[in-house]
Design a protein around this motif. Sequence first.
Motif, PDB file in Angstrom:
ATOM      1  N   TYR A 294       0.834  -1.199   0.000  1.00  0.00           N
ATOM      2  CA  TYR A 294       0.000   0.000   0.000  1.00  0.00           C
ATOM      3  C   TYR A 294       0.869   1.250   0.000  1.00  0.00           C
ATOM      4  N   ALA A 295       1.961   1.234   0.772  1.00  0.00           N
ATOM      5  CA  ALA A 295       2.831   2.399   0.859  1.00  0.00           C
ATOM      6  C   ALA A 295       3.434   2.739  -0.499  1.00  0.00           C
ATOM      7  N   VAL A 296       3.867   1.722  -1.242  1.00  0.00           N
ATOM      8  CA  VAL A 296       4.443   1.963  -2.565  1.00  0.00           C
ATOM      9  C   VAL A 296       3.371   2.492  -3.521  1.00  0.00           C
ATOM     10  N   ALA A 297       2.169   1.922  -3.447  1.00  0.00           N
ATOM     11  CA  ALA A 297       1.082   2.380  -4.316  1.00  0.00           C
ATOM     12  C   ALA A 297       0.720   3.828  -4.017  1.00  0.00           C
ATOM     13  N   ARG A 298       0.733   4.191  -2.753  1.00  0.00           N
ATOM     14  CA  ARG A 298       0.412   5.568  -2.362  1.00  0.00           C
ATOM     15  C   ARG A 298       1.444   6.537  -2.920  1.00  0.00           C
ATOM     16  N   GLU A 299       2.713   6.178  -2.821  1.00  0.00           N
ATOM     17  CA  GLU A 299       3.771   7.035  -3.353  1.00  0.00           C
ATOM     18  C   GLU A 299       3.722   7.061  -4.876  1.00  0.00           C
ATOM     19  N   TYR A 300       3.426   5.920  -5.486  1.00  0.00           N
ATOM     20  CA  TYR A 300       3.308   5.819  -6.940  1.00  0.00           C
ATOM     21  C   TYR A 300       2.214   6.769  -7.433  1.00  0.00           C
ATOM     22  N   ALA A 301       1.131   6.874  -6.663  1.00  0.00           N
ATOM     23  CA  ALA A 301      -0.005   7.712  -7.062  1.00  0.00           C
ATOM     24  C   ALA A 301       0.242   9.189  -6.815  1.00  0.00           C
ATOM     25  N   GLY A 302       1.241   9.505  -5.976  1.00  0.00           N
ATOM     26  CA  GLY A 302       1.490  10.900  -5.648  1.00  0.00           C
ATOM     27  C   GLY A 302       0.518  11.450  -4.639  1.00  0.00           C
ATOM     28  N   HIS A 303      -0.084  10.565  -3.815  1.00  0.00           N
ATOM     29  CA  HIS A 303      -1.016  11.021  -2.799  1.00  0.00           C
ATOM     30  C   HIS A 303      -0.256  11.672  -1.653  1.00  0.00           C
ATOM     31  N   ARG A 304      -0.836  12.748  -1.116  1.00  0.00           N
ATOM     32  CA  ARG A 304      -0.217  13.455  -0.017  1.00  0.00           C
ATOM     33  C   ARG A 304      -1.228  13.650   1.107  1.00  0.00           C
TER      34      ARG A 304
END
Length: 349
Positions: A294-304
């Motif tokens: 999930y952490a990688v997907a969140r960073e991949y998406a550019g979510h802040r």
Amino acid sequence: MTTSIQRAANAETVAAAKLLLSQMGIAPADLVTVAIPVPTFAEVVPQVRATLAAGTRGTYGAALNRLETQWRDRRLDEVSKPDLDEMTQAVQAVSRVNRASRGGTSAAEHFVSAVRCVYRYAEDHGWIRPSDNPARRLSIPARQRSHRYAIPTQQLTEICQVTATTGDDPELDSLILRLHIETACRRSGALALRPHDLDPDMCLIYLREKDATERWQPVSPTLMRHLLAHAAERHSPQSGRLLRYRNGKPITSRRYDHLWQRIGEVLPWVASRGITAHWLRHTTLTWVERTFSYAVAREYAGHRGKTHGTTATYVKAHLHEVAAALAVLTREPHPLAPAYQPASAASAH
């Protein structure tokens, strides 16, 4: 006698008041309130629109236009909360309906946000007091669950095949799809991409998306070569938009509309489900989350931000991990993930 006593008492009161004011550093003139005329929507909306970033201006555009035209001659202090509630309901009722829509809640949400923006601007200029601001009491409609989901591999392959074999510029359209599939970027990020946002050595592109978010995003060497070639062949200025038609004009969001309309004519299920480029974002991010974390997907998406809980603060992924996920996805080595070679890459999609 009584009158003389009253006059003396009044004089003493005035003198005491003046003494108190002088001790407080306040002049009697400061207590005189000058009424500030409240402007109309026709006067305020253009000023608000000029302060917004391009992405926000596009998001609020329809709502600001509605306020400016329907309430053109009304002052901001003449509108009540029931008036705003009624217009919000009208916006939701007439919003465009398709397979991907969610009852107009998104349109209503954008309208409420735009109204709050206008009245916040009015507060900052002293035209409206916070206690008299009707926009402060507006509620944003609860979002319904999204109908989008990850596109299955076979169907994604069909979409790419139709894109590459139809239309007046399949090369451009295929580049657009690959850009979205690899980076999971939003449409605004692709449209804002410029040649000087490319880092060929590190295979990174600089994305600018909604809410003024900016980030470096890894891309495969193959995609980087195609982006550079596209910019050179179509004479994209270094500080201008990268994606362009053959005549050199930059593409707009209309290119996306025409692209998915054309794909839907060949693949009816694309039209019936209302599939757009944002579904590609869902597809890639779902794969990253299932394959990595999930952490990688969140960073991949550019979510802040902390919208997904405080824990996200402690389990952040980094750019090298995003590059590793991309290397496995594309089966190409990436400069930031040398350990992930094509021979060891897992099957993507």
